[in-house]
Design an enzyme around this catalytic site. Structure first.
Site, PDB file in Angstrom:
ATOM      1  N   THR A  74       0.884  -1.480  -0.446  1.00  0.00           N
ATOM      2  CA  THR A  74       0.074   0.109  -0.252  1.00  0.00           C
ATOM      3  C   THR A  74       0.977   1.084   0.008  1.00  0.00           C
ATOM      4  OG1 THR A  74      -0.020   0.152   2.362  1.00  0.00           O
ATOM      5  CG2 THR A  74      -2.331  -0.943   1.340  1.00  0.00           C
ATOM      6  N   GLY A 184       4.911  12.814 -15.030  1.00  0.00           N
ATOM      7  CA  GLY A 184       4.398  11.904 -13.876  1.00  0.00           C
ATOM      8  C   GLY A 184       5.322  11.578 -12.756  1.00  0.00           C
ATOM      9  N   ASP A 198      10.412  11.753   1.153  1.00  0.00           N
ATOM     10  CA  ASP A 198      10.589  10.428   0.664  1.00  0.00           C
ATOM     11  C   ASP A 198      12.013   9.842   0.826  1.00  0.00           C
ATOM     12  OD1 ASP A 198      10.250   8.587  -1.169  1.00  0.00           O
ATOM     13  OD2 ASP A 198      11.439   9.346  -2.480  1.00  0.00           O
ATOM     14  N   LYS A 202      13.782   7.733   3.327  1.00  0.00           N
ATOM     15  CA  LYS A 202      14.500   5.886   2.819  1.00  0.00           C
ATOM     16  C   LYS A 202      16.463   6.111   4.272  1.00  0.00           C
ATOM     17  CE  LYS A 202      13.070   6.437  -1.147  1.00  0.00           C
ATOM     18  NZ  LYS A 202      12.783   6.884  -2.520  1.00  0.00           N
TER      19      LYS A 202
END
Lengths: 321, 321
Positions: A74, A184, A198, A202
């Site tokens: 998800t 995109g 993001d 990480k």
């Protein structure tokens, strides 16, 4: 075996046919239509908006399944990490090994998840969360065995690297962002890329897995690229450098930082486009850099496959029964 | 446990003290002086030129030792691969696992050595032969498990890369070679670097280990850098490219080539100085590049340590008794 998406679940203890599954998903938009019998039910279910039910049913499915492994895919969410967190902890408590490509639960609760996995004697793998198809986590953990990694720094977000690369070739910040959107590359929630979330997620995963730190997202000092101007980029070029959003972790000061910094053009870390790169510095082998594509559908699938192979090997070696 | 050099051997079944060994080697030039008793004998032995005896004694030692592992570190020789070849095959036939940082035997006889190791049920590791401290072989073999590598290309010789990098910054070929010599980068036998033999040997090792080919040094089409002129370098720069000596292997045509070629400046493979770099292209994860220092004393020692750890793990997993 069972497969879930936001529209429902298809399950069959004797196995599922992936070709039929793909066809069902393509035709109706949900895997719930896989079994001819459940086709109508699933469709009407979606139409009458029973998503909460689908969620609850999925959680129950995870907690009662007799499958060996849960693969959690998800989307990452850095507020409460749901629904991934519930799936992962539910599966672990049910004795299932877990493969996750969802970064949310790891960013917010890596140390706890690691403990829950150990307590329940299950394996927990997440190769797809960092570097996509490039096996960065495995490299750092296994290929450098016998070495101590003292620090690392890397370009961990392809979208911001694309934008900064375009700016370095002379594009305005607005045009570069517009271009990245058109291709995109930018997440629906733009903050994940542009504000460095993001990359920070990480960084947390790497710090825990590679350096043995027990840290979560709030431990990262995070600055995005929104304030970088064309003149910043120009000034860097005059120093034979470029601006890159670098995530770094150093054993000495234990600081975790994501921020735009100048690096020299001939630094191996200086890669362009959507590429990711990470440099590990170890005690006796100097600095080693790995460069590869970031995430993508095929790359993520390849990472999941590697994790499944690893779990398979662990199971046959009797690591966990 | 036993240690040999060109002056003789020191051995003691109950173990050797590495600090005393280093001191003995430093003081007298050979480990043979390690035991106080053998000090005079070894010294007079060297003076009266009994090297052939030392060689024979070493071979006997390898064939009769009850050690678990042989670590072979004699210099690479691409004519007959001796004395490394005799040491390695002798040890394998004696049931010893082998770690080699000597490229000669692998370049000339990788497929046979692999068979001898399998037949005698011993492990054979050689991380230090390619990439020095950078675990290129392990990365390709283990970190990419579940993937099929379809081709690779790399800069595998730091000396020629240093010379070509200097030429790219405007130095003449003669001056660049002189500079590399002055820094101690060039092998005593200059042909190993300049004619591409060292790179070709590493290419053979990679092709066997990573691609499962059964090839040896004569299978490589090898062109060195001696004919590269300043104007070649200049012409490349006009195309936003540089000349690099690239070793490449492609599953499609099964060709093994070492040759100077133009690559674009922003190719991740385009590293400068004595750095090594290799790009692996796999079926589902695109192209991944690893960059790191080539050989060096500390890097090679680190590679040997990794191999020993791997053998230790194999032994405790009962891979071979």
């Amino acid at each position: 075996m069972a497969v879930s998406d936001s529209g429902g679940t298809a399950s069959d203890p004797s196995g599922l046919d992936y070709r039929r599954m793909l066809a069902a998903k393509k035709e109706t938009g949900t895997v719930a239509s896989y079994a001819a019998a459940s086709l109508t039910a699933a469709k009407s279910g979606r139409q009458s908006g029973t998503r909460p039910d689908a969620n609850t049913r999925r959680t129950e499915m995870v907690e009662n399944s007799d499958a060996d492994v849960l693969i959690e895919t998800t989307p990452s969410n850095y507020r409460d990490a749901e629904p991934g967190m519930t799936h992962i902890t539910g599966a672990m408590k049910n004795g299932m090994h877990v493969v996750s490509v969802n970064k949310g639960p790891l960013a917010l609760a890596f140390p706890s998840l690691n403990e829950i996995a150990a307590y329940n004697r299950v394996m927990f793998r997440f190769s797809g969360t960092v570097g996509g198809g490039t096996p960065i986590l495995d490299y750092a953990k296994n290929s450098l065995s016998g070495e101590r990694i003292t620090s690392f720094s890397g370009i961990l977000n392809g979208t911001t690297n694309y934008i900064l690369s375009e700016m370095a070739s002379g594009m305005s910040p607005e045009a570069a962002l517009q271009d990245a959107r058109a291709r995109g590359y930018v997440e629906a929630d733009e903050s994940l890329d542009l504000d460095g979330l993001d990359a920070a997620a990480k960084l947390v995963i790497l710090a825990n897995w590679v350096m043995g730190m027990k840290v979560t997202l709030p431990d990262v000092k995070c600055t995005g690229i929104r304030d970088i101007t064309a003149s910043d980029v120009k000034r860097a070029a005059e120093n034979n450098a470029v601006i890159k959003m670098i995530a770094r972790c150093d054993n000495n000061d234990s600081e975790l930082v994501v921020a735009p910094v100048e690096i020299l053009k001939d630094d191996p870390l200086c890669v362009n486009g959507t590429l990711n790169a990470i440099s590990f510095t170890s005690e006796h082998s100097g600095t080693q850099t790995i460069i590869g594509r970031g995430a993508g559908g095929m790359e993520t699938a390849s990472a999941i496959l590697r994790d499944l192979l690893c779990i398979r090997q662990g199971m046959s070696a009797g690591m966990y029964s």
